[in-house]
Motif scaffolding. Sequence first.
Motif, PDB file in Angstrom:
ATOM      1  N   GLY A 172       0.707  -1.204   0.187  1.00 40.73           N
ATOM      2  CA  GLY A 172       0.115   0.068   0.006  1.00 40.73           C
ATOM      3  C   GLY A 172       0.776   1.241   0.071  1.00 40.73           C
ATOM      4  N   THR A 173       0.200   2.383  -0.233  1.00 38.98           N
ATOM      5  CA  THR A 173       0.905   3.538  -0.285  1.00 38.98           C
ATOM      6  C   THR A 173      -0.301   4.741   0.110  1.00 38.98           C
ATOM      7  N   SER A 174       0.623   5.783   0.867  1.00 35.93           N
ATOM      8  CA  SER A 174      -0.350   6.841   1.217  1.00 35.93           C
ATOM      9  C   SER A 174       0.398   7.968   0.957  1.00 35.93           C
ATOM     10  N   LEU A 175      -0.381   9.020   0.404  1.00 35.20           N
ATOM     11  CA  LEU A 175       0.040  10.491   0.593  1.00 35.20           C
ATOM     12  C   LEU A 175      -0.527  11.397   1.671  1.00 35.20           C
ATOM     13  N   SER A 176       0.002  12.244   2.171  1.00 37.08           N
ATOM     14  CA  SER A 176      -0.498  12.893   3.295  1.00 37.08           C
ATOM     15  C   SER A 176       0.115  14.448   3.110  1.00 37.08           C
ATOM     16  N   LEU A 177      -0.677  15.366   3.652  1.00 41.60           N
ATOM     17  CA  LEU A 177      -0.426  16.772   3.811  1.00 41.60           C
ATOM     18  C   LEU A 177      -0.934  17.527   4.885  1.00 41.60           C
ATOM     19  N   SER A 193      -4.026   3.992  -0.912  1.00 40.97           N
ATOM     20  CA  SER A 193      -4.306   2.955  -1.975  1.00 40.97           C
ATOM     21  C   SER A 193      -3.817   1.799  -1.485  1.00 40.97           C
ATOM     22  N   PHE A 194      -4.246   0.708  -1.631  1.00 45.34           N
ATOM     23  CA  PHE A 194      -3.628  -0.675  -1.215  1.00 45.34           C
ATOM     24  C   PHE A 194      -4.287  -1.813  -1.866  1.00 45.34           C
ATOM     25  N   ALA A 195      -3.333  -2.788  -2.083  1.00 44.98           N
ATOM     26  CA  ALA A 195      -3.778  -4.181  -2.656  1.00 44.98           C
ATOM     27  C   ALA A 195      -3.423  -5.310  -1.665  1.00 44.98           C
ATOM     28  N   ASN A 196      -4.179  -6.418  -1.782  1.00 41.89           N
ATOM     29  CA  ASN A 196      -4.015  -7.759  -0.942  1.00 41.89           C
ATOM     30  C   ASN A 196      -4.201  -8.918  -1.816  1.00 41.89           C
ATOM     31  N   SER A 197      -2.977  -9.638  -2.032  1.00 42.76           N
ATOM     32  CA  SER A 197      -3.229 -10.791  -2.704  1.00 42.76           C
ATOM     33  C   SER A 197      -3.403 -12.103  -1.746  1.00 42.76           C
ATOM     34  N   ASN A 198      -4.289 -13.025  -2.101  1.00 43.66           N
ATOM     35  CA  ASN A 198      -4.267 -13.962  -1.309  1.00 43.66           C
ATOM     36  C   ASN A 198      -4.569 -15.312  -2.028  1.00 43.66           C
ATOM     37  N   SER A 199      -3.737 -16.593  -2.011  1.00 44.10           N
ATOM     38  CA  SER A 199      -3.892 -17.533  -2.585  1.00 44.10           C
ATOM     39  C   SER A 199      -5.238 -18.258  -2.419  1.00 44.10           C
ATOM     40  N   GLU A 200      -5.894 -18.065  -1.422  1.00 44.80           N
ATOM     41  CA  GLU A 200      -7.289 -18.676  -1.152  1.00 44.80           C
ATOM     42  C   GLU A 200      -8.500 -17.834  -1.602  1.00 44.80           C
ATOM     43  N   GLY A 201      -8.218 -16.498  -2.137  1.00 43.65           N
ATOM     44  CA  GLY A 201      -9.106 -15.668  -2.334  1.00 43.65           C
ATOM     45  C   GLY A 201      -9.910 -15.723  -3.684  1.00 43.65           C
ATOM     46  N   ARG A 202     -11.134 -15.616  -3.868  1.00 38.87           N
ATOM     47  CA  ARG A 202     -11.925 -15.639  -5.098  1.00 38.87           C
ATOM     48  C   ARG A 202     -12.503 -14.109  -5.357  1.00 38.87           C
ATOM     49  N   PRO A 203     -11.808 -13.242  -6.099  1.00 41.80           N
ATOM     50  CA  PRO A 203     -10.668 -13.100  -6.783  1.00 41.80           C
ATOM     51  C   PRO A 203      -9.475 -13.167  -5.822  1.00 41.80           C
ATOM     52  N   VAL A 208      -7.891  -1.531  -3.344  1.00 48.86           N
ATOM     53  CA  VAL A 208      -8.773  -0.099  -2.809  1.00 48.86           C
ATOM     54  C   VAL A 208      -7.946   0.848  -3.419  1.00 48.86           C
ATOM     55  N   LEU A 209      -8.450   1.837  -4.113  1.00 50.87           N
ATOM     56  CA  LEU A 209      -7.895   3.010  -4.779  1.00 50.87           C
ATOM     57  C   LEU A 209      -8.506   4.259  -4.252  1.00 50.87           C
ATOM     58  N   GLY A 210      -7.935   4.945  -3.450  1.00 50.40           N
ATOM     59  CA  GLY A 210      -8.507   6.500  -3.083  1.00 50.40           C
ATOM     60  C   GLY A 210      -9.096   6.502  -1.553  1.00 50.40           C
ATOM     61  N   ASP A 211      -9.176   5.614  -0.703  1.00 59.28           N
ATOM     62  CA  ASP A 211      -9.293   6.041   0.554  1.00 59.28           C
ATOM     63  C   ASP A 211      -8.922   7.402   1.049  1.00 59.28           C
ATOM     64  N   SER A 212      -9.806   8.081   1.736  1.00 65.75           N
ATOM     65  CA  SER A 212      -9.320   9.562   2.049  1.00 65.75           C
ATOM     66  C   SER A 212      -9.606   9.757   3.582  1.00 65.75           C
ATOM     67  N   ILE A 213      -8.661  10.729   4.129  1.00 63.75           N
ATOM     68  CA  ILE A 213      -9.032  11.099   5.284  1.00 63.75           C
ATOM     69  C   ILE A 213      -8.726  12.656   5.330  1.00 63.75           C
ATOM     70  N   ILE A 214      -9.899  13.366   6.011  1.00 64.89           N
ATOM     71  CA  ILE A 214      -9.607  14.886   6.141  1.00 64.89           C
ATOM     72  C   ILE A 214      -9.875  15.130   7.829  1.00 64.89           C
TER      73      ILE A 214
END
Length: 772
Positions: A172-177, A193-203, A208-214
């Motif tokens: 995952g990555t996050s950009l903050s100001l 934004s972050f990504a999770n890969s699991n061999s038993e997941g379908r898919p 997740v792209l663009g979760d934000s906090i203000i």
Amino acid sequence: MHTTMKTATSWLPVLLAVGWSVQAQGQTPPTYYSPGSPSSEPAPAEPTAAQPAAPAPQAQPAPATAPSAGASASGSWSFASGFDGDASGSGSAGAKAPMSDEQAYQWRLQSLKLHNNIYGSTGLLRISDAGSGAEGTFRIALLADWFTTSSFLCTEDRPCGKATEDDATHFGTSLSLSVTPLPYLEAFASFRSFANSNSEGRPELLQVLGDSIIGLKAFTPAEPNKLFRFGGEAQLLLLNGTGGVGLDGKGTGLRLRALSTVDFAAMEDAIPMRIYGNLGYRLDNSAQVVADTEEARGNMPITRIERFGLGINRTDFVEIGLGVEGTFEYIRPFLAYTVDLPLNRQDYVCHKGKATTRAFHDACLGENQTFAYMPSRLTIGARGYPVLKGFAPMAALDIGVTGTSDFLEEVAPQAPWTLYFGLGYAFDTAEPEPIVKTQQVEKVVQLAPPPQFVIRGKVFEKGTTTPVANAIITLPGSMAGGFATGSEGVFETRSVQPGAYTLSITAEGYHPGQCTAQVETRQSAQDPFGVPPSPSADASATASSAPIITEITCELEALPRMGNIVGRVMDAATSSGVANASVVVTDAQGKEHRVTTDGSGNFRLDGVVPGAVKVQTEAEKYLLSTESANVEPRKDAQVNINLNARPKQSNVVVTQTQIIIRKQINFETDSAVIKGDSTSLMQEIADVIARNPSIKLVEVQGHTDNTGTREHNQELSERRANAVKDWLVANGIEASRLEATGYGQTRPIAPNVTAANRAKNRRVQFVIKERQ
């Protein structure tokens, strides 16, 4: 118990806000300042119509007792206006002086070492500071997080259907100001934004792209020697919808936090340490993001793998955090512990009879409220502060403590570990000017010292312009020792009296010499060594502190420049010394020098003309050896000679027409490089030719088999013949006694039909073409 916890926690945001407000009103109001204001008590406020001017204060002794019961105070305090009101009684003994110019300058510099956490607020990795940078500063940070593991979400105790192990990877990555517009307020935002890969997941891959906090954070402003700071922050949690980019309004949440910081580094007797405490409540509506998906599945809950991959929770959380940080100059290590206590505000009903719950063996919060199911983590990390102002790389490691192997259907699992790394940058829009301090000092005027007289000279090699370095010059009768010349041959004495002097000069490689100097009260008008003359040489101009210099030149006659050879003759097999070996050295002028080794194989030759020399060694029962060396003037050239014993059965036989070798000289494949296993044979060939001076000319013939083209074989045979000739010349055989010829494949001695025959044809022959 469940109802009580739900009711108490539902009111927790209100209680936190009220408690923080009461605390802010109850503390000593901050004193505001501006750079350049005097560091003294603040001037009293001007009287208004509602409040007459106070009489001028009179000097009174400090009270020895507590204030009287009649003392009273009234007023109000706010972040925007500070403190307003009136007071009466014993005075304001607890009031603090404002920052001085120097303190304000240092505070603005130090505030550039404050950086964002993963939510965007200044602090550690997950914990927020009850403070921020100086007014007018902002911070930006880019942070990445990663982990990979196996048997995390699917185990023997908690299988995923039939699967009892899985391979999981996260990135995952996050950009903050964050911005500090006022001394008591910080605004911040972060985008993740972050990504999770699991061999038993379908898919297998969930993104997740663009979760934000203000968010906004309010806090007590910075003051000198202020140990405790308090504040609070509110964060609006905006979640991205599943299956695309864009916010899902139903999943919007809220985080409220009460903040406290104990800043030992801000005290007068500073200790480089800060302690942080956070207590907060998170309204989590992330389950709404997947409500449509679960409805489409027949109201079947998403799996544990999907809960973790998308960060889905069905409860709110009470969040507790405690951290400590070392505030050193170039690095700030920190250690923190955070825990999330779930609370079912949403009244989610966990049915163990559902297929997903049954297949994944998830527990339910209503039945399992032990601490092992609560997500918690220990964070170890550090920020560094290199020479680039405002930049701060960071690295941290989250270690899951609980919630990593016991799972609730209502709560996203806690990762066993996560590595964070990133870079922050802080900038001050109101760059402070350095404080310039002026100090008056008394100047001590000293009388001019008496004139100083020195001798400066340069030593040359006689008849040349070559300077003599490291020459030693001594004055007659001097007890102060000598003076040495530098790399340019220049020397300078200490102070001497006017008069005539005879200097003694010695230097390695030169005959001793002498030089005279006449020291007068007037220095020479021109320095022959390029050193500027002193302002005035007149004896009356004694006010000048520059010495009066007498310049001289001196010459030394060089000793003969010869070199020496020091060496040892050894048995190549045993490394023992070979006694009574004859060593013949041919110098650069062709002159021969002879010496015999002692009982240990050592020898020494002195007085050898510098340059390249040839060293030929002969000893009974050993093959001849020839070495090369380089002799330098006035130095010893070290030569170690290894002799090979003469073989019991010779591999080289001399006939009337040939020098026959019983073994072949081996070369690298398709090359003219002689292999190392042929060195002893080559030495034996050189020994035979050297010991038969009647052989005047030998043809070194190179032959090949018919493998490859005729042109290539011809060229290869010529190169091999020349390689053998060159080796023999380098080892003491005169080049005039050798000639090299390549015959390629034209002279086979056996038909080229078998490997053995072709090996016979690949050969070097030595044909005697001329005898004495």
